[in-house]
Design a protein around this motif. Sequence first.
Motif, PDB file in Angstrom:
ATOM      1  N   SER A  18      31.954  20.487  28.350  1.00 33.86           N
ATOM      2  CA  SER A  18      30.574  20.006  28.494  1.00 33.86           C
ATOM      3  C   SER A  18      29.891  19.876  27.135  1.00 33.86           C
ATOM      4  N   ASP A  19      30.378  20.603  26.123  1.00 30.71           N
ATOM      5  CA  ASP A  19      29.769  20.534  24.790  1.00 30.71           C
ATOM      6  C   ASP A  19      30.677  19.794  23.797  1.00 30.71           C
ATOM      7  N   TYR A  20      31.416  18.798  24.299  1.00 31.35           N
ATOM      8  CA  TYR A  20      32.366  18.072  23.455  1.00 31.35           C
ATOM      9  C   TYR A  20      31.654  17.350  22.303  1.00 31.35           C
ATOM     10  N   ASP A  21      32.371  17.114  21.234  1.00 29.02           N
ATOM     11  CA  ASP A  21      31.843  16.414  20.062  1.00 29.02           C
ATOM     12  C   ASP A  21      32.267  14.947  20.151  1.00 29.02           C
ATOM     13  N   TYR A  22      31.360  14.096  20.644  1.00 29.37           N
ATOM     14  CA  TYR A  22      31.685  12.686  20.856  1.00 29.37           C
ATOM     15  C   TYR A  22      32.103  12.013  19.553  1.00 29.37           C
ATOM     16  N   ASP A  23      31.400  12.283  18.457  1.00 32.86           N
ATOM     17  CA  ASP A  23      31.738  11.632  17.184  1.00 32.86           C
ATOM     18  C   ASP A  23      33.170  11.957  16.764  1.00 32.86           C
ATOM     19  N   LYS A  24      33.567  13.198  16.959  1.00 29.91           N
ATOM     20  CA  LYS A  24      34.934  13.597  16.618  1.00 29.91           C
ATOM     21  C   LYS A  24      35.938  12.918  17.549  1.00 29.91           C
ATOM     22  N   LEU A  25      35.665  12.946  18.853  1.00 28.88           N
ATOM     23  CA  LEU A  25      36.576  12.327  19.813  1.00 28.88           C
ATOM     24  C   LEU A  25      36.669  10.823  19.615  1.00 28.88           C
ATOM     25  N   SER A  26      35.557  10.168  19.277  1.00 27.01           N
ATOM     26  CA  SER A  26      35.554   8.709  19.163  1.00 27.01           C
ATOM     27  C   SER A  26      36.362   8.211  17.967  1.00 27.01           C
ATOM     28  N   LYS A  27      36.695   9.098  17.043  1.00 28.76           N
ATOM     29  CA  LYS A  27      37.527   8.722  15.893  1.00 28.76           C
ATOM     30  C   LYS A  27      39.014   8.937  16.181  1.00 28.76           C
ATOM     31  N   SER A  28      39.314   9.335  17.405  1.00 25.06           N
ATOM     32  CA  SER A  28      40.690   9.618  17.784  1.00 25.06           C
ATOM     33  C   SER A  28      41.559   8.371  17.678  1.00 25.06           C
TER      34      SER A  28
END
Length: 112
Positions: free
Chosen positions: A15-25
Amino acid sequence: MGLVHEFIISNDVRSDYDYDKLSKSKLKVEFSDDIFLALFDYFEWIKVKKTENQSDYGLNYYGISEIKGSELHKLENLLNELFRLYSLAPDDFYIKTGLDLEKNDFIETHFL
């Protein structure tokens, strides 16, 4: 450019995921809303977790869809088969993606 849907493969969805980090995957796929809507009914075959307490069928249009286990395998198979199906299409084709109620006619989306 219209709405774009992002699909990120990650084992770190909370629930507290880091979208910016994930979106660079590097394990990310993006495709247009037109394609998403054309395939939407197929995605309804996949059981997902949309919130911490809610499981349902179909991808979440506006948020995270967590897919695990056999459902992930089913999604992989579904996407492979859809890829095979669409590979048979001509280079230039149309798909009905909606209904225009004012014109009482289908909305056709052009794909190249």
